[in-house]
Design a protein around this motif. Sequence first.
Motif, mmCIF file in Angstrom:
data_model
loop_
_atom_site.group_PDB
_atom_site.id
_atom_site.type_symbol
_atom_site.label_atom_id
_atom_site.label_comp_id
_atom_site.label_asym_id
_atom_site.label_seq_id
_atom_site.Cartn_x
_atom_site.Cartn_y
_atom_site.Cartn_z
ATOM 1 N N GLY A 29 73.213 18.539 33.346
ATOM 2 C CA GLY A 29 72.540 19.023 34.540
ATOM 3 C C GLY A 29 71.186 18.370 34.743
ATOM 4 O O GLY A 29 70.826 17.981 35.856
ATOM 5 N N ALA A 30 70.444 18.231 33.643
ATOM 6 C CA ALA A 30 69.132 17.589 33.722
ATOM 7 C C ALA A 30 69.274 16.129 34.120
ATOM 8 O O ALA A 30 68.500 15.604 34.920
ATOM 9 C CB ALA A 30 68.415 17.713 32.382
ATOM 10 N N GLY A 31 70.291 15.461 33.558
ATOM 11 C CA GLY A 31 70.519 14.058 33.883
ATOM 12 C C GLY A 31 70.918 13.875 35.333
ATOM 13 O O GLY A 31 70.471 12.946 36.004
ATOM 14 N N GLY A 35 68.848 11.832 38.079
ATOM 15 C CA GLY A 35 69.526 10.739 38.769
ATOM 16 C C GLY A 35 69.469 10.908 40.272
ATOM 17 O O GLY A 35 69.228 9.943 41.011
ATOM 18 N N ASN A 36 69.664 12.135 40.754
ATOM 19 C CA ASN A 36 69.611 12.402 42.191
ATOM 20 C C ASN A 36 68.202 12.181 42.733
ATOM 21 O O ASN A 36 68.031 11.649 43.831
ATOM 22 C CB ASN A 36 70.052 13.836 42.469
ATOM 23 C CG ASN A 36 70.178 14.127 43.945
ATOM 24 O OD1 ASN A 36 70.905 13.453 44.656
ATOM 25 N ND2 ASN A 36 69.457 15.132 44.421
ATOM 26 N N ALA A 37 67.201 12.567 41.957
ATOM 27 C CA ALA A 37 65.812 12.350 42.375
ATOM 28 C C ALA A 37 65.512 10.855 42.496
ATOM 29 O O ALA A 37 64.829 10.425 43.434
ATOM 30 C CB ALA A 37 64.857 13.003 41.381
ATOM 31 N N ALA A 38 66.030 10.075 41.560
ATOM 32 C CA ALA A 38 65.817 8.623 41.594
ATOM 33 C C ALA A 38 66.497 8.004 42.809
ATOM 34 O O ALA A 38 65.954 7.104 43.460
ATOM 35 C CB ALA A 38 66.347 7.988 40.311
#
Length: 206
Positions: A29-31, A35-38
């Motif tokens: 979930g953190a990854g 990833g979505n933020a990037a």
Amino acid sequence: MKTHPTRRKSGFTLVELLVVIAIIAVLAGAGFAAGNAAIQKARKTTALAACTAIDQAVSQFYAEYGAMPTKDTTSGETDAPALDTKTDKEFLNILLGLNETANPPLNTRANKFLSVKEGKKKGTTDGTNGIIYNADGKTVLGLFDPWGGTYKVILDTGYDERVMPAPKGGGGPVNPLNGRHSATWSDGADGVGAAAGNAADDVKTW
């Protein structure tokens, strides 16, 4: 009589498996969030580059012809309504030096002032992340942002070197941008602009 200690069978217990699964889920979930933020940050960078390219193209056109790249004849302090890079294709054709519908054309030398990446076509009328040319290559279908939306452009049709974007929520005072020939923005991932009161994710050149 000699007794032997009971040996534990090798392997994981159900509790241990559940703990491992929970840890993996948290890390995944953190990854995903990172990833979505990037991805969103990269899209905003791409959108800002396109917005800047449009403003630069308008300034270059004005330096070349002493006019705005539009047929609008609005004068005075009030600028024309914002152009949309899907519905106002003529604006793009003028900046790209492509076929214009008006006679005589504004870009008489057919100079290419606007340079943006070519996007991907979606269906017959939409696209994403760049400019889409029609099949003949002589006109455009539109210029789309990374989320499949369009860019909005306010031109200095009053020729007073100031433009006035709509304020958030559509009300309140309008803060003019001085020394500008244009102002360009994208409504961002949510596709909702400042006039509707949601401009937090907008990408703009001011």
